[in-house]
Scaffold this active site. Structure first.
Site, PDB file in Angstrom:
ATOM      1  N   ARG A   1       0.836  -1.205   0.000  1.00  0.00           N
ATOM      2  CA  ARG A   1       0.000   0.000   0.000  1.00  0.00           C
ATOM      3  C   ARG A   1       0.871   1.255   0.000  1.00  0.00           C
ATOM      4  NH1 ARG A   1      -4.557   0.048   4.503  1.00  0.00           N
ATOM      5  NH2 ARG A   1      -2.815   0.669   5.807  1.00  0.00           N
TER       6      ARG A   1
ATOM      7  N   GLU B   1     -16.546   5.949   3.991  1.00  0.00           N
ATOM      8  CA  GLU B   1     -15.892   5.490   5.218  1.00  0.00           C
ATOM      9  C   GLU B   1     -15.870   6.641   6.212  1.00  0.00           C
ATOM     10  OE1 GLU B   1     -11.651   4.742   5.061  1.00  0.00           O
ATOM     11  OE2 GLU B   1     -11.470   5.728   3.136  1.00  0.00           O
TER      12      GLU B   1
ATOM     13  N   LYS C   1      -2.772   6.390   1.392  1.00  0.00           N
ATOM     14  CA  LYS C   1      -2.614   6.884   2.767  1.00  0.00           C
ATOM     15  C   LYS C   1      -1.708   8.105   2.747  1.00  0.00           C
ATOM     16  CE  LYS C   1      -2.856   4.480   7.150  1.00  0.00           C
ATOM     17  NZ  LYS C   1      -4.322   4.428   7.336  1.00  0.00           N
TER      18      LYS C   1
HETATM   19  C1  LIG Z   1      -5.418   3.600   7.591  1.00  0.00           C
HETATM   20  C2  LIG Z   1      -6.837   3.860   7.190  1.00  0.00           C
HETATM   21  C3  LIG Z   1      -7.845   2.889   7.355  1.00  0.00           C
HETATM   22  C4  LIG Z   1      -7.616   1.577   8.043  1.00  0.00           C
HETATM   23  O1  LIG Z   1      -6.731   0.750   7.370  1.00  0.00           O
HETATM   24  P1  LIG Z   1      -6.019  -0.465   8.108  1.00  0.00           P
HETATM   25  O2  LIG Z   1      -5.074  -0.984   7.096  1.00  0.00           O
HETATM   26  O3  LIG Z   1      -7.080  -1.448   8.453  1.00  0.00           O
HETATM   27  O4  LIG Z   1      -5.362   0.093   9.319  1.00  0.00           O
HETATM   28  C5  LIG Z   1      -9.114   3.195   6.890  1.00  0.00           C
HETATM   29  N1  LIG Z   1      -9.397   4.377   6.312  1.00  0.00           N
HETATM   30  C6  LIG Z   1      -8.462   5.328   6.149  1.00  0.00           C
HETATM   31  C7  LIG Z   1      -8.837   6.608   5.504  1.00  0.00           C
HETATM   32  C8  LIG Z   1      -7.149   5.098   6.576  1.00  0.00           C
HETATM   33  O5  LIG Z   1      -6.231   6.047   6.409  1.00  0.00           O
END
Ligand SMILES: *Cc1c(COP(=O)(O)O)cnc(C)c1O
Length: 341
Positions: free
Chosen positions: A82, A220, A184
């Site tokens: 990622r 989300e 991210k």
């Molecule tokens: C990091 C993140 C998540 C959760 O991802 P994980 O890999 O399960 O920790 C969900 N939504 C956003 C916007 C994120 O930045």
């Protein structure tokens, strides 16, 4: 190895510098080997790409102590992948999977005394980050970068038991249709701070965001994906190109299908449909799973049938199974657990 003298059960989710971090530099077109250092501060140009144009991305994962005393991480290869996709989108030279995994392994091993003991509920949070340190005044990718992995011990996300949370439907958007919602990037968080402040000041734990294009479908929250459970026990999770592909969510989908024998649907979830679900939850590395009890929107409230006192039965089963896998009490699928020491 002597553990640090910390009150593990009382830790919060804050930054406590640990002894070592891994640092590598990109200069003249290539990454150096990188290595451990005790230096917790970063010195760079006032004109650095990260400072001027937010050229930065990060990851978040945890190291756990298992029942038999080993220190492990959970699917760090997916964090490495990622981070590569985040880097590509931000014109940051990517860190190889090999270097990412080596950096995480070395940092956790060097800070083993900071990894909370089994049963404390606490974990060692690992924060890999990648940012432009070279000077840029015209808008362009920076000529130099730093990759840094540091750790900080964090407490159980929910002190005194897990209580369902209340969300607010946000009036703001999190991610543009062809934007950066699926990576991210630090910039996605900078612009979520104000909507987050609005929600918190009204007493809500988090914002629920809808898709920016039509404002009809569930996306989300600021930092966690959604899982819903239908009245007949099917797990439903929103499918969208503008949500962050949560590793926790992808793991829970697998667990639902292969461990719990549940039906899973990854599809568009209209906000209109949320009132029909039996259970709702957020998932991400920090809290693993948090049950959602209610969602307020302009003109109404959706009360999730599982209520505000406790999580629903399917959410509980999912949570117990993933935590059991992470702590070594339930056998993990091949390749999910990386033993560090
Ligand atoms: C990091 C993140 C998540 C959760 O991802 P994980 O890999 O399960 O920790 C969900 N939504 C956003 C916007 C994120 O930045």
């Amino acid at each position: 190895m002597e553990k640090k003298d910390l009150d593990w059960g009382k830790l919060g989710f804050g930054y406590i510098p640990t002894d070592y971090r891994f640092v590598a530099h990109y200069k003249a077109g290539k990454w150096d080997e990188g290595g451990l250092t005790g230096e917790s501060t970063v010195t760079m140009s006032e004109c650095a790409g990260v400072i001027q144009y937010a050229q930065t991305c990060f990851e978040g994962l945890k190291a756990y102590t298992t029942k038999n005393g080993r220190i492990v991480t959970f699917r760090p290869d997916l964090n490495a992948e990622r981070m590569i996709s985040s880097a590509k989108r931000l014109m940051i030279p990517e860190v190889s999977k090999e270097m990412f995994l080596r950096a995480v392994d070395e940092t956790v091993k060097a800070n083993a005394a900071w990894v909370p003991p089994y049963g404390s509920g606490a974990t060692l949070y690992i924060r890999p980050c990648l940012f432009g340190t070279g000077a840029v005044i015209g808008v362009a990718p920076a000529p130099e970068y730093e990759f840094r992995v540091f750790t900080t011990p964090v407490g159980p996300y929910f002190k005194g038991g897990i209580k369902p949370i209340r969300l607010m439907l946000s009036q703001y958007d999190r991610a543009a249709p062809h934007g950066t919602g699926d990576i991210k990037a630090g910039l996605n968080y900078a612009m979520s701070l104000y909507p987050g402040h609005v929600a918190h000041s009204k007493g809500y734990s988090e914002n629920m965001y809808l898709d920016a294009a039509t404002r009809t479908n569930v996306e989300e929250t600021g930092g966690a994906n959604f899982l819903f459970i239908t009245k007949d026990g099917t797990v439903v999770t929103p499918k969208s190109h503008t949500i962050l592909p949560s590793i926790t969510r992808r793991s829970l989908v697998y667990i639902a299908e292969h461990y719990l024998g549940l039906k899973v649907e990854e599809r568009v979830v209209p906000f209109e449909e949320v009132k029909d679900f039996a259970e709702a939850a957020l998932c991400g590395t920090a809290a693993v799973i948090s049950p959602v009890g209610a969602i307020d929107y302009e003109g109404g409230t959706i009360s999730i049938p599982s209520g505000m006192d406790d999580m629903g039965p399917v959410t509980r089963k999912l949570r117990e199974t993933i935590v059991g896998i992470q702590e070594g009490e339930i056998e993990a699928p091949e390749g999910w657990i990386r033993e560090i020491c």
